[in-house]
Design a protein around this motif. Structure first.
Motif, PDB file in Angstrom:
ATOM      1  N   SER A   1       0.674  -1.253  -0.181  1.00 28.53           N
ATOM      2  CA  SER A   1       0.110  -0.213   0.103  1.00 28.53           C
ATOM      3  C   SER A   1       0.879   1.486  -0.071  1.00 28.53           C
ATOM      4  O   SER A   1       1.793   1.249   0.808  1.00 28.53           O
ATOM      5  CB  SER A   1      -1.124  -0.014   1.213  1.00 28.53           C
TER       6      SER A   1
ATOM      7  N   LEU B   1      -4.004  -0.233  -2.519  1.00 29.18           N
ATOM      8  CA  LEU B   1      -3.989  -1.526  -2.052  1.00 29.18           C
ATOM      9  C   LEU B   1      -3.704  -2.425  -3.521  1.00 29.18           C
ATOM     10  O   LEU B   1      -4.488  -2.549  -4.282  1.00 29.18           O
ATOM     11  CB  LEU B   1      -5.135  -2.197  -1.750  1.00 29.18           C
TER      12      LEU B   1
ATOM     13  N   SER C   1      -7.768  -0.946  -5.228  1.00 29.98           N
ATOM     14  CA  SER C   1      -7.897   0.449  -4.559  1.00 29.98           C
ATOM     15  C   SER C   1      -9.481   0.772  -4.695  1.00 29.98           C
ATOM     16  O   SER C   1      -9.980   1.701  -4.143  1.00 29.98           O
ATOM     17  CB  SER C   1      -7.014   1.283  -5.121  1.00 29.98           C
TER      18      SER C   1
ATOM     19  N   LEU D   1      -4.154  -1.165   6.301  1.00 28.10           N
ATOM     20  CA  LEU D   1      -3.841   0.101   5.618  1.00 28.10           C
ATOM     21  C   LEU D   1      -3.383   1.266   6.442  1.00 28.10           C
ATOM     22  O   LEU D   1      -2.088   1.748   6.124  1.00 28.10           O
ATOM     23  CB  LEU D   1      -4.887   0.594   4.855  1.00 28.10           C
TER      24      LEU D   1
ATOM     25  N   THR E   1       0.668   1.526   5.333  1.00 29.76           N
ATOM     26  CA  THR E   1       0.827   1.910   4.064  1.00 29.76           C
ATOM     27  C   THR E   1       1.951   2.876   4.122  1.00 29.76           C
ATOM     28  O   THR E   1       2.460   3.523   5.260  1.00 29.76           O
ATOM     29  CB  THR E   1      -0.663   2.890   3.872  1.00 29.76           C
TER      30      THR E   1
END
Length: 277
Positions: A42, A47, A89, A122, A126
């Motif tokens: 990420s 994603l 995503s 996430l 990320t």
């Protein structure tokens, strides 16, 4: 003679068996291995699943990829793609969700086993990209303007309410760096030397993400005279433009007054002389 013939027949049969074994192990009917080096990543709240082709796999493979959250079953992400990447995503994913995914290779009617990816959450995993930094000189003060990286889902302040900017700045040519932490998008750097160049770099700290944010590009700008009014340079430029325009207009006017540039005047004079005569 019969013994030699028997040996030749045995060698022929063995060669045929070896060829069949080679075909079975390398041909379309061989067991297709799953993709390798499968990784779920990420960047700025996207994603994306990526992978490498199966070891020893044939050319012309297609892939199917699926994903799921910690509270759902697998959902289809990409079907019969030839690329080595699938972007989830645009699916209904949450910035606070934990996800895993899987991918398998397809060759004709034959499918490999599923290859499993890692898990990521996430908001914790990320990788946050660098902010954009601009500098504006105002005498001996530099104004720092910071813009957050654009997230694929939501935005920085909605996800990380306590995020701060780690600002480093230094006089060019010196190793010593001053550091400060702020939540402001625009801030002044005071107590700088006049007529000197300073450089700034900014990094985002969320206090919740496991990965450090990527630092911005190094941006440099020069200070000017601290006693100089901030509007004075603009006024001087405006005056210079006006003076230049006036000079150009005068030159054009005098050229038009001359007979070489404006032959119409000479024609009128010639016509007047002919009329008088």
């Amino acid at each position: 003679f019969f013994q030699r013939k028997k040996n030749e027949n045995f060698s022929t049969l063995r060669l045929i068996d070896d060829c069949e074994l080679f075909f079975l192990s390398t041909g379309p009917s061989a067991i297709l291995s799953p993709p390798t080096n499968i990784r779920l990543n990420s960047y700025n709240m996207n994603l994306v699943l990526s992978w490498d082709p199966p070891l020893g796999g044939p050319l012309g493979l297609y892939y199917n990829a699926e994903y799921k959250s910690s509270v759902s079953t697998y959902r289809t992400g990409c079907v019969n793609i030839s690329t080595l990447e699938c972007d989830f995503s645009s699916e209904n994913i949450s910035v606070y969700g934990t996800y895993t995914s899987r991918v398998r290779a397809q060759y004709g009617v034959q499918s490999s086993a599923w290859g499993q990816s890692n898990n990521i959450t996430l908001d914790k995993d990320t990788l946050i990209g660098p902010p954009s930094v601009s500098l504006f000189s105002n005498g001996a003060v530099l104004e720092v303007d910071i813009k957050d990286p654009v997230f694929t889902i939501s935005n920085l302040r909605n996800v990380y309410h306590l995020a701060t900017y780690n600002v480093s700045y230094w006089k060019q040519g010196q190793d010593t760096k001053e550091k400060m932490i702020t939540q402001l998008h625009r801030m002044p750097l005071n107590h700088l030397n006049a007529w000197s160049q300073y450089c700034v770099q900014v990094q985002i700290n969320t206090y919740r993400n496991l990965n450090p944010g990527k630092p911005s590009n190094i941006t440099c700008e020069s200070t000017t005279n601290p006693n100089e009014a901030p509007w004075l340079p603009a006024v001087l430029v405006f005056v210079a433009v006006v003076i230049t325009s006036v000079i150009v207009a005068i030159v054009i006017y005098w050229k038009c007054k001359s007979q070489l540039t404006c032959p119409k005047n000479k024609l009128l004079e010639d016509f007047r002389d002919v009329s008088i005569s």
